[in-house]
Design an enzyme around this catalytic site. Structure first.
Site, PDB file in Angstrom:
ATOM      1  N   GLU A 481      45.293  42.588  50.371  1.00  0.00           N
ATOM      2  CA  GLU A 481      44.118  42.088  50.465  1.00  0.00           C
ATOM      3  C   GLU A 481      44.037  40.447  50.061  1.00  0.00           C
ATOM      4  OE1 GLU A 481      41.831  44.541  48.481  1.00  0.00           O
ATOM      5  OE2 GLU A 481      40.205  43.536  49.044  1.00  0.00           O
ATOM      6  N   GLU A 745      41.235  42.240  37.118  1.00  0.00           N
ATOM      7  CA  GLU A 745      40.119  42.798  37.989  1.00  0.00           C
ATOM      8  C   GLU A 745      38.980  43.402  37.374  1.00  0.00           C
ATOM      9  OE1 GLU A 745      41.890  44.945  41.116  1.00  0.00           O
ATOM     10  OE2 GLU A 745      39.708  44.883  42.796  1.00  0.00           O
TER      11      GLU A 745
HETATM   12  C1  BGC Z   1      37.721  42.802  45.972  1.00  0.00           C
HETATM   13  C2  BGC Z   1      37.252  42.179  45.739  1.00  0.00           C
HETATM   14  C3  BGC Z   1      35.608  42.100  46.000  1.00  0.00           C
HETATM   15  C4  BGC Z   1      34.973  44.177  46.106  1.00  0.00           C
HETATM   16  C5  BGC Z   1      33.869  43.908  46.556  1.00  0.00           C
HETATM   17  C6  BGC Z   1      37.383  44.453  46.685  1.00  0.00           C
HETATM   18  O1  BGC Z   1      38.503  45.129  47.259  1.00  0.00           O
HETATM   19  O2  BGC Z   1      39.409  42.976  45.899  1.00  0.00           O
HETATM   20  O3  BGC Z   1      37.235  41.603  44.780  1.00  0.00           O
HETATM   21  O4  BGC Z   1      34.959  41.068  45.858  1.00  0.00           O
HETATM   22  O5  BGC Z   1      36.518  44.691  47.250  1.00  0.00           O
HETATM   23  O6  BGC Z   1      33.946  45.070  47.180  1.00  0.00           O
END
Ligand code: BGC
Length: 903
Positions: A481, A745
């Protein structure tokens, strides 16, 4: 300035141009200057300044500001004659202090311009073509060119960039210490180049300029996309400008005279999948691994390069700090798994790579894998890495002890698994070293308290920032990501600005944010936006980063230019919202992220959308006024009132309930000023009630950074403090109690009951929830912005000593470097006396609020008698006063509070 003064004030220090010390190769045609006043006397202040710029030290041929009556010492915009491409300019400043005494001149600082117009570049793109397969990762490229320098060199500059990422070498030595340049821009819209002073690297006689080029963001994998997003072929572009002592000038450019090879030791390179290095291919018969970039190397077997003229994409100076190697970590422990691999624990979730030290057999392959967490059997947990292979491999030469680290990859990890060691090759703790890299933003703050778990929390916040402020503000460093998620960026920016000077970092990223807008003019989920990626646009709290981030940079650094530069884009975003949601209820009927990853609560998406619509527009009203667009300001203010009305009609019941009845709903409405006084009072009660009843927070990404400041705003510092130190899940300290060394997260990334959350989205290094750091600085330590004065020129000192004591803290100290200088607030309590040390830097001032009104003293004197303190007033049991610059030591009696950490 009057030259004859009995005693001259000390010269200004800390001279910066475009946020940097003596920058090279800047692209800004009207650079800005700042300096600090070096005077620790109470009330030290600048009342006038004079700044000169010249083509030689001490000269004023480019600009002499003349003496200007002004207390401004930051963000001074150059107003001299036109600055030339590649020109070097010297500047100095002096000032007059509060008594009108002139200072001596500062030391001379300089700035040097880059190649200001793309059309001035004469170099060509050079590369060695490789067949492209979107599924197969290829080797890195090696490019070289010999040249002869016949005369003594006066100065030499290397201007260089790549479609990919580059490492320049001159005569076998690495040029500079920057990593992964030219960074990540939308290569279709702009490519940045870097400038190096290589005067000391050019030798008399035969020289070689070499460039290694890796895939990076340009050709390598970005997030879950296939390779080759910006182009299938990497290439380099360079110009080495040599100025000889006799006045002659020579430019060595990338062109058809170069040669290249893809047969070097780096066999595969990818940011996400890793790097494979075959040391046997080092061309080592000629000496060091970098021998290929020296003049004695025989490149007969190398290919002629493919050349390509530069196209229309602008080449722009890379400004702001790049990624650099910052520290190293030694493993705390290592163990052998049942299948014969070794695992090293670095004790810290970090970002960078592992340096390997091994004595192997020729051709023996050592494979390194990386993980943030362990499985219960103490093997590495890699399922949360998703599609990223995160595997490095080193193939030994078999010549004694070999040390290796990769060049074109990086990982997010705490544990390193080493496979491929033969029986008898027992490693020790020096086999692996953690090499930590991050964007080299200057450190700004430090925060410490008597509460060890809070100290660990701040440590985790800081490490979350280190690992994710990687060229751009990313969400996470480990899985496939690593995108510049806009929501995460706006949630964390205030906290980030306490930890480090992020002005230049955001100045660069905000350009990417503008570039990432879609055809309708809205900001999107991520910036840069990978070409062809299907992402969402205009999402509440994500897209709004386009207004919130420049606004925050303005507030923290007094940077008006950032508002001016992005004004049209911000305006376009508001226009987009108005067009898309003419009834002012934003997001009605569409899927959005809502209060992303919140626990046990639901905040209607339309409410979030409309609240952020109102907030962005209210910021626009302020921004328009600051950049001198008064009519726009009035228009946005009216629009804000309308959205506020729509919000109330749709989401607020006559009794004061908000739709969703969640913490985030009340927080947004209160923080963004969306309720009238009566409703605000009800909402405040409901928010406090919800926190008290649940005894935990329920906010996701959208509410988390605002929760504690909102509780303070409604007079409930006590609840904010209790939430901060709460250890019950979900809470900040829950992850601390479970060994976190970065911010997770998710609140439930790992729980005692359920173990790991779903591996499809479970990063252990994601800074958004670390946004409580802002309140730890602004309230617990008590160093905060003044709402009306940007740049901490006037600030607030209001440590919440009583509330913090109430949850068991007895000490908190913070330092924070503002553009004016170092601010300090350090309090401690013992035996009924609270002591507070405060430092306000020269040329700044503060409003201070202390708890208590009886017997408050400064350095043993009643406040009314102390110098530097004015406008003393008492309000609701608190002492308020104005502080001039200087160091102070306050003391006040405070009786032992009843300590009750529980909510
Ligand atoms: C990310 C997040 C982001 C989110 C939004 C994720 O995949 O890691 O940090 O804000 O998606 O939905």
């Amino acid at each position: 300035m009057a030259e004859v003064q009995a005693v001259l004030a000390k010269a200004p220090v800390g001279l910066r141009c475009e946020y940097a010390k003596n920058p090279l190769g800047i692209g800004e045609s009207l650079p800005r200057f700042s300096w600090k006043i070096n005077d620790d006397r109470r009330g030290a202040k600048q009342t006038a300044y004079r700044l000169t710029v010249g083509t030689k030290p001490g000269e004023t041929d480019v600009w002499d500001s003349g003496e200007l009556a002004s207390d401004q010492s930051t963000q001074i915009v150059f107003a001299g004659t036109k600055l030339k491409s590649r020109g070097r300019y010297f500047w100095q400043v002096r000032y007059r202090d509060q008594a009108g005494v002139a200072s001596t001149w500062s030391d001379t600082a300089f700035f040097e311009m880059g190649i200001l117009k793309t059309s001035e570049w004469r170099g060509q793109w050079v590369s060695v073509p490789l067949p492209f397969d979107k599924n197969v990762i290829g080797p890195s490229k090696y490019l070289r060119r010999n040249f002869v320098s016949r005369r003594p060199v006066k100065g030499a500059r290397l201007y260089i960039t790549a479609r990919g990422v580059f490492v320049p070498l001159l005569n076998g030595k690495r040029v500079g210490n920057d990593i992964f340049l030219p960074g990540w821009s939308d290569f279709r819209k702009r490519i940045r180049y870097q400038t190096y002073d290589v005067t000391d690297l050019v030798v008399s006689g035969r020289n070689t300029l070499g460039v290694m080029v890796g895939d990076g963001w340009h050709t390598g994998k970005v997030a879950w996309n296939p390779r080759g997003l910006y182009g299938e072929n990497t290439a380099a572009l360079a110009e080495l400008h040599i100025e000889y002592a006799d006045g002659s000038y020579e430019v060595i450019r990338s062109d058809a005279d170069w040669k290249g090879s893809t047969e070097g030791p780096i066999r595969t390179n990818d940011f996400l999948d890793g790097e494979t290095y075959d040391a046997r291919k080092e061309w080592s018969s000629t000496g060091t691994p970098a021998a290929w970039a020296t003049a004695d190397f025989d490149d007969a077997a190398w290919q002629p390069v493919r050349v390509e003229a530069h196209d229309k994409v602008p080449l722009e100076a890379y400004e702001g700090p790049p990624i650099r190697r910052k520290e190293t970590l030694t493993p705390k422990e290592a163990w052998r798994t049942t299948d014969g691999k070794w695992i090293f624990d670095l004790g810290q979730n970090m970002v960078g790579w592992a340096k390997l030290k091994v004595k192997g057999q020729p051709g023996q392959q050592i494979t390194l894998r990386f993980a943030e967490m362990l499985n219960p059997d103490r093997t590495i947990y890699t399922t949360n890495l998703r599609g990223a292979k995160v595997t490095d491999a080193y193939i030994c030469k078999g010549e004694g002890v070999e040390e290796w680290e990769p060049t074109f990859t990086f990982h997010g990890f705490r544990f390193v698994e080493v496979a491929g060691l033969l029986p008898g090759q027992t490693p020790d703790l020096s086999t692996v070293t953690g090499m930590v890299i991050n964007t080299d933003t200057p450190a700004a703050g430090s925060w410490k308290s008597s509460h060890e778990k809070l100290n660990q929390l701040m440590h985790n916040i800081v490490w979350g920032q280190k690992g994710n402020y990687m060229e751009i503000p990313t969400d996470c460093p480990q899985r496939d990501e690593r995108l510049g998620w806009t929501g995460d960026a706006q949630v964390f920016i205030r906290t980030a600005s306490y930890n480090a000077d992020v002005a230049a970092f955001f100045t660069r990223w905000l350009v990417e944010l503008d570039d990432s807008r879609n055809d309708e003019g809205t900001y999107q989920d991520v910036a840069p936006m990978p070409p062809g990626a299907k992402m969402l646009s205009g999402i509440a709290a994500w897209a709004d980063a386009g207004i919130i981030c420049p606004w925050t940079i303005y507030r923290v650094y007094g940077d008006v230019r950032i508002l001016e530069r992005h004004y049209d884009a911000m305006k376009g975003f508001v226009a987009y919202m108005l067009k898309k949601w003419p009834n002012l209820l934003r997001h009605a009927g569409e899927w959005t992220y809502g209060d992303w990853l919140s626990i046990d609560s639901w905040t209607p998406r339309e409410l979030i959308g409309t609240a952020f619509f109102a907030h962005s527009v209210s910021l626009m009203a302020k921004i328009a006024a600051i950049v001198g667009k008064e009519r726009d300001a009035a228009k946005y203010q009216r629009l804000f009132e309308k959205i506020r009305k729509a919000f109330n009609k749709e989401f607020v019941t006559p009794g004061g309930y908000l739709a969703g009845d969640s913490q985030t709903a009340y927080v947004l409405a209160l923080r963004f000023g969306l309720l009238d006084e009566e409703k605000a009072q009800i909402a405040a009660k409901k928010l406090a009630h919800d926190v008290s009843m649940r005894k935990v927070l329920t906010t996701g990404f959208v509410g988390v950074n605002l929760l504690l400041p909102t509780l303070s705003q409604i007079g409930r510092d006590d609840l904010a403090c209790k939430l901060l130190i709460n250890e019950k899940y979900p809470s900040w300290l829950y992850s601390v109690n479970h060994g976190a060394s970065t911010i997770w997260e998710r609140w439930d990334g790992w729980t005692e009951e359920k173990g790991f959350q779903t591996p499809t989205m479970n990063s252990f290094n994601h800074y958004a929830y670390g946004s409580c750091g802002e309140w730890m600085y602004s309230a617990v330590a008590g160093i905060d912005l003044d709402e009306k004065v940007p740049g901490f020129k006037h600030l607030r000192i209001e440590p919440r000593i009583v509330t913090a004591l109430g949850v068991g803290l007895t000490r908190c100290e913070a330092d924070f470097a503002t553009a004016q200088g170092q601010v300090k607030s350090a309090w401690s309590w013992e035996g009924g006396i609270a002591t507070l040390e405060v430092v306000i830097p020269a040329n700044a001032s503060a409003t201070m609020v202390l708890p208590g009104i009886e017997n408050v003293t400064e350095n043993g004197q009643p406040l009314a008698d102390a110098t530097g303190i004015s406008n003393l007033r008492l309000n609701q049991g608190k002492t308020l006063c104005e502080l001039a610059a200087g160091s102070y030591r306050f003391s006040l009696p405070l009786s032992a509070p009843e300590v009750s950490p529980a909510i």
